[in-house]
Design an enzyme around this catalytic site. Structure first.
Site, PDB file in Angstrom:
ATOM      1  N   GLY A  45       0.821  -1.188   0.209  1.00  0.00           N
ATOM      2  CA  GLY A  45      -0.101  -0.126  -0.153  1.00  0.00           C
ATOM      3  C   GLY A  45       0.894   1.250   0.143  1.00  0.00           C
ATOM      4  O   GLY A  45       1.464   1.620   1.039  1.00  0.00           O
ATOM      5  N   LYS A  91     -11.488   2.856  18.911  1.00  0.00           N
ATOM      6  CA  LYS A  91     -10.971   3.631  17.748  1.00  0.00           C
ATOM      7  C   LYS A  91     -12.394   3.514  16.821  1.00  0.00           C
ATOM      8  O   LYS A  91     -12.660   4.559  16.253  1.00  0.00           O
ATOM      9  CB  LYS A  91      -9.757   3.267  16.897  1.00  0.00           C
ATOM     10  CG  LYS A  91      -9.734   3.911  15.437  1.00  0.00           C
ATOM     11  CD  LYS A  91      -8.159   4.450  15.518  1.00  0.00           C
ATOM     12  CE  LYS A  91      -7.791   5.532  14.420  1.00  0.00           C
ATOM     13  NZ  LYS A  91      -8.579   5.438  13.148  1.00  0.00           N
ATOM     14  N   ASN A 134     -14.605   6.784  15.547  1.00  0.00           N
ATOM     15  CA  ASN A 134     -14.809   7.018  13.998  1.00  0.00           C
ATOM     16  C   ASN A 134     -16.389   6.906  13.526  1.00  0.00           C
ATOM     17  O   ASN A 134     -16.776   7.650  12.907  1.00  0.00           O
ATOM     18  CB  ASN A 134     -13.917   5.934  13.067  1.00  0.00           C
ATOM     19  CG  ASN A 134     -12.413   6.192  13.145  1.00  0.00           C
ATOM     20  OD1 ASN A 134     -11.713   5.308  13.189  1.00  0.00           O
ATOM     21  ND2 ASN A 134     -12.205   7.743  13.209  1.00  0.00           N
TER      22      ASN A 134
HETATM   23  O1  PAF Z   1     -10.887   8.875  10.426  1.00  0.00           O
HETATM   24  C1  PAF Z   1     -10.523  10.270  10.763  1.00  0.00           C
HETATM   25  O2  PAF Z   1     -10.629  11.167  10.040  1.00  0.00           O
HETATM   26  C2  PAF Z   1     -10.041  10.430  12.251  1.00  0.00           C
HETATM   27  O3  PAF Z   1      -9.659   9.368  12.913  1.00  0.00           O
HETATM   28  C3  PAF Z   1     -10.985  11.266  13.194  1.00  0.00           C
HETATM   29  C4  PAF Z   1     -10.119  11.891  14.049  1.00  0.00           C
HETATM   30  C5  PAF Z   1     -12.022  10.362  13.977  1.00  0.00           C
HETATM   31  C6  PAF Z   1     -11.737  12.085  12.623  1.00  0.00           C
HETATM   32  O4  PAF Z   1     -10.931  13.120  11.689  1.00  0.00           O
END
Ligand code: PAF
Length: 304
Positions: free
Chosen positions: A17, A188, A192
């Site tokens: 990638g 995470k 998101n």
């Molecule tokens: O995916 C993204 O853009 C980032 O992880 C976040 C901080 C959640 C949003 O900008």
């Protein structure tokens, strides 16, 4: 930065990638004096000797590197995959004939859902999952900007830190082995899922979600995400989700989320591996997920 031992020198990493994150990690290895091979897509960056340009603030660094496509030669023992979530499985399948029987495969991609599938499809490979908050954007093929330093977590459920992780510790970046990697992935994912689809649908910077009426939508999503993650046994990952989301929004107020950037660039989004994964988990546990389902459908529609 520690100087690598001769055993570490024998390990050669391939990075699959050549997007922003793949190029950035390639530059980390090269900066630490560790030759790597970068594998791009067929017909994109070409093959052979190439130069990777890294810009950090005003300083520009150039690193010679070896560029391949998946159909090049050479057995792969250590692979880092840095593709979009939706491309991980196909990209790995394309490279599969070159991977050693017990290859180490590190996947540094957003979202969830592909992990179980990869492990099931290639049970002999040692998979490691990763997340990173390093910031990068690609100016052109093989030209990347390091926009901000972050932290990288790698781990494999139930696995102690392996010997090869010394390679990563010598990179001069903030990086640690995380024994609770599933919790970190869920943490995470939850953040998101609360931010990215709303910014894509409303075409707004992250900070806009701090104000009503969108802040109310964030709150409703957080409630639903908390219920789904808890049903999956991931309550620890979503403890204080609204406060965590708030702090990410404050810290990235001026940024465009990755999903908004994908939509604006006409690229496929990662919605199926974010809210799409939550909808699947909710279904499995009989938990209602109307807001996540709505996000999933609306973003799919937008991308179409
Ligand atoms: O995916 C993204 O853009 C980032 O992880 C976040 C901080 C959640 C949003 O900008």
């Amino acid at each position: 930065m520690q100087s690598p031992s001769s055993a570490e020198h024998r390990r050669h990493w391939y990075i699959l990638g050549a997007g922003a994150i793949g190029s950035l990690f390639a530059s980390f290895f090269l900066e630490a004096g560790r030759p790597i091979t970068l594998i791009g897509r067929r017909g994109r960056q070409g093959r052979g000797k190439a130069t990777l340009r890294l810009q950090r603030g005003d300083s520009v660094h150039r690193y010679p590197l070896n560029l391949q496509t998946p159909d090049s030669d050479g057995r792969i023992d250590y692979l880092l995959v840095c593709t979009k979530a939706g491309e991980v499985e196909a990209a790995v399948a394309d490279l599969a004939p070159r991977l050693a029987k017990h290859a180490t495969v590190v996947v540094l991609a957003n979202g969830m859902g592909y992990q179980e599938r990869l492990q099931r499809r290639w049970p002999a490979w040692r998979f490691t999952w990763g997340i990173t908050t390093e910031g990068a954007w690609r100016e052109a093929p093989l030209a990347v900007h390091h926009a901000g330093s972050g932290e990288t977590l790698l781990g494999s459920p139930g696995q102690a830190m392996p010997g090869w992780f010394a390679d990563w510790q010598s990179l001069g970046i903030r990086c640690r082995w995380e024994t609770e990697i599933l919790t970190a992935l869920w943490r995470k994912l939850a953040i998101n899922c609360a931010i990215n689809p709303l910014t894509a649908l409303h075409q707004c910077a992250n900070g806009t979600l701090l104000q009503p009426p969108l802040s109310l939508e964030v709150a409703t999503l957080c409630e639903e995400i908390t219920a789904i993650a808890s049903a999956e046994g991931q309550a620890a990952a979503v403890a204080d989700l609204p406060a965590r989301v708030d702090s990410v929004l404050q810290g990235t107020a001026a940024n465009r989320s990755s999903m908004l950037q994908d939509v604006m660039a006409g690229r496929a989004t990662e919605i199926d591996f974010l809210n799409g994964h939550l909808v699947e988990v909710a279904l499995r546990h009989g938990v209602k997920a109307p807001r996540n389902r709505e996000m999933l459908q609306a973003v799919r529609e937008l991308a179409r």
